[in-house]
Write an enzyme that holds these catalytic residues in place. Structure first.
Site, PDB file in Angstrom:
ATOM      1  N   SER A 123       0.830  -1.214   0.000  1.00  0.00           N
ATOM      2  CA  SER A 123       0.000   0.000   0.000  1.00  0.00           C
ATOM      3  C   SER A 123       0.855   1.251   0.000  1.00  0.00           C
ATOM      4  O   SER A 123       0.327   2.334  -0.216  1.00  0.00           O
ATOM      5  CB  SER A 123      -0.931   0.069   1.207  1.00  0.00           C
ATOM      6  OG  SER A 123      -0.908  -1.027   1.999  1.00  0.00           O
ATOM      7  N   HIS A 144      -2.613  -3.298  -6.377  1.00  0.00           N
ATOM      8  CA  HIS A 144      -3.084  -2.872  -5.054  1.00  0.00           C
ATOM      9  C   HIS A 144      -4.572  -3.185  -4.934  1.00  0.00           C
ATOM     10  O   HIS A 144      -5.426  -2.420  -5.373  1.00  0.00           O
ATOM     11  CB  HIS A 144      -2.803  -1.371  -4.879  1.00  0.00           C
ATOM     12  CG  HIS A 144      -3.068  -0.852  -3.510  1.00  0.00           C
ATOM     13  ND1 HIS A 144      -3.347   0.468  -3.253  1.00  0.00           N
ATOM     14  CD2 HIS A 144      -3.090  -1.474  -2.303  1.00  0.00           C
ATOM     15  CE1 HIS A 144      -3.533   0.633  -1.963  1.00  0.00           C
ATOM     16  NE2 HIS A 144      -3.382  -0.533  -1.375  1.00  0.00           N
ATOM     17  N   GLU A 156      -5.870  -0.987  -7.971  1.00  0.00           N
ATOM     18  CA  GLU A 156      -5.014   0.114  -8.413  1.00  0.00           C
ATOM     19  C   GLU A 156      -3.758  -0.543  -8.994  1.00  0.00           C
ATOM     20  O   GLU A 156      -3.028  -1.244  -8.288  1.00  0.00           O
ATOM     21  CB  GLU A 156      -4.670   0.979  -7.183  1.00  0.00           C
ATOM     22  CG  GLU A 156      -4.190   2.361  -7.489  1.00  0.00           C
ATOM     23  CD  GLU A 156      -3.964   3.184  -6.212  1.00  0.00           C
ATOM     24  OE1 GLU A 156      -3.752   2.610  -5.120  1.00  0.00           O
ATOM     25  OE2 GLU A 156      -4.000   4.412  -6.311  1.00  0.00           O
ATOM     26  N   ASN A 194      -4.193   6.082  -1.418  1.00  0.00           N
ATOM     27  CA  ASN A 194      -3.787   6.542  -0.089  1.00  0.00           C
ATOM     28  C   ASN A 194      -3.381   8.008  -0.064  1.00  0.00           C
ATOM     29  O   ASN A 194      -3.502   8.674   0.956  1.00  0.00           O
ATOM     30  CB  ASN A 194      -2.655   5.662   0.447  1.00  0.00           C
ATOM     31  CG  ASN A 194      -3.207   4.334   0.935  1.00  0.00           C
ATOM     32  OD1 ASN A 194      -4.348   4.256   1.370  1.00  0.00           O
ATOM     33  ND2 ASN A 194      -2.416   3.289   0.843  1.00  0.00           N
TER      34      ASN A 194
HETATM   35  P1  NAD Z   1      -1.384  -9.628   7.256  1.00  0.00           P
HETATM   36  O1  NAD Z   1      -0.484  -9.379   8.405  1.00  0.00           O
HETATM   37  O2  NAD Z   1      -2.845  -9.871   7.497  1.00  0.00           O
HETATM   38  O3  NAD Z   1      -0.838 -10.870   6.404  1.00  0.00           O
HETATM   39  C1  NAD Z   1       0.498 -11.041   6.064  1.00  0.00           C
HETATM   40  C2  NAD Z   1       0.805 -12.539   6.012  1.00  0.00           C
HETATM   41  O4  NAD Z   1       2.121 -12.720   5.511  1.00  0.00           O
HETATM   42  C3  NAD Z   1       0.736 -13.222   7.371  1.00  0.00           C
HETATM   43  O5  NAD Z   1      -0.174 -14.318   7.302  1.00  0.00           O
HETATM   44  C4  NAD Z   1       2.172 -13.716   7.590  1.00  0.00           C
HETATM   45  O6  NAD Z   1       2.217 -14.993   8.255  1.00  0.00           O
HETATM   46  C5  NAD Z   1       2.673 -13.837   6.171  1.00  0.00           C
HETATM   47  N1  NAD Z   1       4.124 -13.820   6.048  1.00  0.00           N
HETATM   48  C6  NAD Z   1       5.055 -13.221   6.831  1.00  0.00           C
HETATM   49  N2  NAD Z   1       6.296 -13.475   6.359  1.00  0.00           N
HETATM   50  C7  NAD Z   1       6.133 -14.259   5.258  1.00  0.00           C
HETATM   51  C8  NAD Z   1       7.033 -14.854   4.340  1.00  0.00           C
HETATM   52  N3  NAD Z   1       8.347 -14.688   4.453  1.00  0.00           N
HETATM   53  N4  NAD Z   1       6.521 -15.599   3.337  1.00  0.00           N
HETATM   54  C9  NAD Z   1       5.198 -15.782   3.211  1.00  0.00           C
HETATM   55  N5  NAD Z   1       4.293 -15.235   4.059  1.00  0.00           N
HETATM   56  C10 NAD Z   1       4.765 -14.487   5.058  1.00  0.00           C
HETATM   57  O7  NAD Z   1      -1.180  -8.381   6.268  1.00  0.00           O
HETATM   58  P2  NAD Z   1      -2.206  -7.806   5.169  1.00  0.00           P
HETATM   59  O8  NAD Z   1      -3.117  -6.813   5.810  1.00  0.00           O
HETATM   60  O9  NAD Z   1      -2.773  -8.944   4.387  1.00  0.00           O
HETATM   61  O10 NAD Z   1      -1.191  -6.952   4.273  1.00  0.00           O
HETATM   62  C11 NAD Z   1      -0.367  -7.565   3.302  1.00  0.00           C
HETATM   63  C12 NAD Z   1       0.083  -6.496   2.316  1.00  0.00           C
HETATM   64  O11 NAD Z   1      -1.075  -5.924   1.686  1.00  0.00           O
HETATM   65  C13 NAD Z   1       0.837  -5.320   2.927  1.00  0.00           C
HETATM   66  O12 NAD Z   1       1.814  -4.899   2.029  1.00  0.00           O
HETATM   67  C14 NAD Z   1      -0.234  -4.241   3.078  1.00  0.00           C
HETATM   68  O13 NAD Z   1       0.305  -2.948   3.032  1.00  0.00           O
HETATM   69  C15 NAD Z   1      -1.061  -4.502   1.838  1.00  0.00           C
HETATM   70  N6  NAD Z   1      -2.456  -4.053   1.886  1.00  0.00           N
HETATM   71  C16 NAD Z   1      -3.206  -4.227   3.001  1.00  0.00           C
HETATM   72  C17 NAD Z   1      -4.536  -3.796   3.002  1.00  0.00           C
HETATM   73  C18 NAD Z   1      -5.418  -3.997   4.196  1.00  0.00           C
HETATM   74  O14 NAD Z   1      -6.462  -3.336   4.285  1.00  0.00           O
HETATM   75  N7  NAD Z   1      -5.098  -4.910   5.119  1.00  0.00           N
HETATM   76  C19 NAD Z   1      -5.086  -3.186   1.866  1.00  0.00           C
HETATM   77  C20 NAD Z   1      -4.293  -3.060   0.725  1.00  0.00           C
HETATM   78  C21 NAD Z   1      -2.975  -3.491   0.743  1.00  0.00           C
END
Ligand code: NAD
Length: 297
Positions: A123, A144, A156, A194
């Protein structure tokens, strides 16, 4: 045959909030997916979340029971990154931590098929910087997705400095095949979503701090007056106040304009551990049932 027609293997790395939703929409659109996460609890939760989400779609008659079963069968939930070998599309959705993302992306570069699209769901991290860690920056792009992925229409699509037209075209076609509406933007801090959203949430926080109005009143103004489905403060609580602070810092550092400074109240709440919904308290309080209660200020 287009690039998208030739896809036989998709890898989604990170099975958290975003990764499991991304895997689900690929599977619903007929693509076999390896959803990879080293944490057993994350894999269990992802399996349960996908089952629930598909179940809801069946209940709402947006998906037949057979289509839901087939989608579930297309997702292999795996522990080893090695399972991304040969993928024609590899998307990382690991936590927003630069060294972690760089490590995963370098390994995906080694494992993915020649001609693959490599994507990040970041993000706030520069797509150009992530792409530069690979040997094929022209094949790297931002996808995104929005949370919750199965419900939200937008992807996005972020072009890095070196992203080729071919990668952009393939990604746009892929998003459409997922039933999503892709919008192409360029790689600047916060992209468009964002860059526009977070300063509005930050301004709502300044209004609370300065006593312009109570959080519930600010949210009502924006819902009733601007037709926003959620008020800015309930949305900030939903996103997570630590995430909001991180994005404001990215905008401030990346663009250097003081108009992007994070609200001091936001900083104080994060320092106090009041992170919004996930910690049970932010601008509102949340019960164990997830119900929102107004905090008197
Ligand atoms: P999250 O913490 O819910 O999930 C991340 C996952 O990655 C976890 O299950 C973790 O165990 C796993 N992980 C950690 N290290 C790892 C590795 N080496 N290999 C494989 N898996 C691994 O996070 P999220 O909210 O899903 O966010 C993930 C990405 O998406 C981030 O970059 C975030 O900025 C982006 N994002 C999040 C949102 C949101 O609303 N949550 C929206 C858009 C984008």
């Amino acid at each position: 045959m287009t690039f998208v027609d030739g896809i036989t293997r998709v890898a989604v790395v990170g099975a958290g909030t975003m990764g499991n939703g991304i895997a689900q929409v690929f599977a619903q659109s007929g693509f076999p997916v390896a959803l990879i996460d080293p944490i057993p609890a994350a894999r269990d939760k992802a399996r349960a979340t996908i089952e629930q989400s598909l179940g809801r779609l069946v209940k709402k008659e947006k998906l037949t029971a057979t289509a839901a079963q087939e989608a579930a069968r297309r997702i292999a939930i795996e522990s080893e990154l090695e399972r991304a070998r040969g993928a024609q599309v590899a998307i990382e959705a690991v936590p927003e931590v630069l060294p972690l993302k760089l490590d995963v992306i370098r390994r995906l570069d080694d494992l993915a098929a020649e001609g693959a699209v490599l994507a990040s769901n970041t993000s706030s991290i520069s797509i150009t910087e992530l792409a530069a860690a690979t040997r094929r920056p022209q094949a790297f792009i931002g996808m995104h997705f929005m949370n919750p992925v199965p419900m939200m229409q937008l992807v996005e699509v972020i072009r890095g400095h070196a992203t080729s037209d071919g990668t952009r075209d393939a990604t746009m076609e892929l998003c459409k095949r997922l039933g999503k509406s892709p919008v192409e933007v360029n790689d600047f801090p916060g992209f468009v979503s964002n860059r526009v959203l977070l300063p509005m949430l930050n301004e709502a926080m300044f209004c609370v701090m300065e006593g312009v109005a109570a959080p519930a009143a600010i949210d009502e103004v924006m819902k009733l007056g601007m037709n926003h489905p959620m008020g800015p403060l309930e949305l900030a609580d939903f996103i997570g106040l630590d995430i909001c602070l991180n994005v404001m810092n990215v905008l401030h550092d990346g663009l250097g304009d003081p108009k992007y400074r994070a609200c001091p109240l936001l900083k104080r709440m994060v320092a106090a551990g009041n992170l919004g919904r996930k910690s049970g308290k932010g601008f509102y309080e949340y019960g164990a049932d997830g119900a929102k209660r107004v905090v008197a200020r």
